[in-house]
Design an enzyme around this catalytic site. Structure first.
Site, PDB file in Angstrom:
ATOM      1  N   TRP A 131      -5.640   2.881  10.115  1.00  0.00           N
ATOM      2  CA  TRP A 131      -5.712   2.542   8.694  1.00  0.00           C
ATOM      3  C   TRP A 131      -5.402   1.053   8.495  1.00  0.00           C
ATOM      4  O   TRP A 131      -5.968   0.398   7.636  1.00  0.00           O
ATOM      5  CB  TRP A 131      -4.773   3.414   7.868  1.00  0.00           C
ATOM      6  N   TYR A 172       0.844  -1.201   0.000  1.00  0.00           N
ATOM      7  CA  TYR A 172       0.000   0.000   0.000  1.00  0.00           C
ATOM      8  C   TYR A 172       0.880   1.253   0.000  1.00  0.00           C
ATOM      9  O   TYR A 172       0.673   2.174  -0.788  1.00  0.00           O
ATOM     10  CB  TYR A 172      -0.939   0.000   1.217  1.00  0.00           C
ATOM     11  N   GLU A 203     -11.809   5.700   3.974  1.00  0.00           N
ATOM     12  CA  GLU A 203     -11.294   6.701   4.914  1.00  0.00           C
ATOM     13  C   GLU A 203     -12.358   7.034   5.959  1.00  0.00           C
ATOM     14  O   GLU A 203     -12.050   7.212   7.136  1.00  0.00           O
ATOM     15  CB  GLU A 203     -10.839   7.962   4.186  1.00  0.00           C
TER      16      GLU A 203
END
Length: 192
Positions: A48, A18, A40
């Site tokens: 995250w 990522y 988000e």
């Protein structure tokens, strides 16, 4: 071994991929922009890493974030989502995906694409910062606060200033790779 931003969990291949291939890379594809906005929002109050591990489950649960499908979710479908252990089962966050899908489609219609709408906040150019350490990186800024107010006005949910800044980082509207990171533009060798 390549230097990376210090927030990366180096022993986790999913996190490394990522960071190396997505974070800070400009995204103009509407579907992916919508997906990242929803993810988000799901992250609010969580890490995250938690959301990234559930990303594939989110894609399955929300029809690959095809907004045209999401807007037709019934109460029964929403109840199934609230029972889905593969995603964050927060009622408000789940409902926000449907709400955001409707707003997303309105912005597509009004601006020709969601990309045109969202990228207008940075004048259609990525902002490249030059931070020495992650401690210097803000959690929000004037642009993300402005974006948050506008998104809320346009009907989006879970789009506070901090979420908007994180979103801007995720979709490459802002590049916050630190200077020692090999992903910072100043460290990328251009092939001739």
């Amino acid at each position: 071994m390549a230097e990376r931003c210090t927030w990366v969990i180096a022993k986790e291949p999913l996190y490394v991929e990522y960071h190396d291939k997505e974070w800070g890379v400009p995204v103009f594809d509407d579907r992916l922009l919508f997906e990242m906005l929803c993810l988000e929002g799901a992250q609010a109050g969580l890490s995250w890493w938690t959301i990234l591990q559930k990303r594939e489950n989110y894609r399955k649960a929300f029809d690959n974030f095809e907004a045209e499908k999401v807007i037709h979710y019934t109460d029964e479908k929403l109840q199934l989502l609230r029972e889905d252990t593969g995603i964050v089962r927060n009622k408000l966050k789940i409902q926000s995906v449907v709400t955001n899908a409707k707003a997303f489609l309105r912005m597509q219609e009004e601006y020709g694409s969601f990309s045109n709408y969202i990228w207008s906040f940075v004048d259609n150019e990525p902002i490249v910062n030059h931070w020495g350490t992650m401690k210097e990186v803000p959690v929000s800024n004037e642009i993300s606060d402005k974006m948050s107010k506008r998104l809320k006005k346009d009907g989006f949910k879970f789009v506070g200033g901090t979420i908007c800044y994180s979103y801007m980082q995720a979709v490459g509207m802002v590049n916050d790779h630190t200077l020692e990171c090999f992903c910072h533009p100043s460290n990328i060798k251009i092939k001739k």
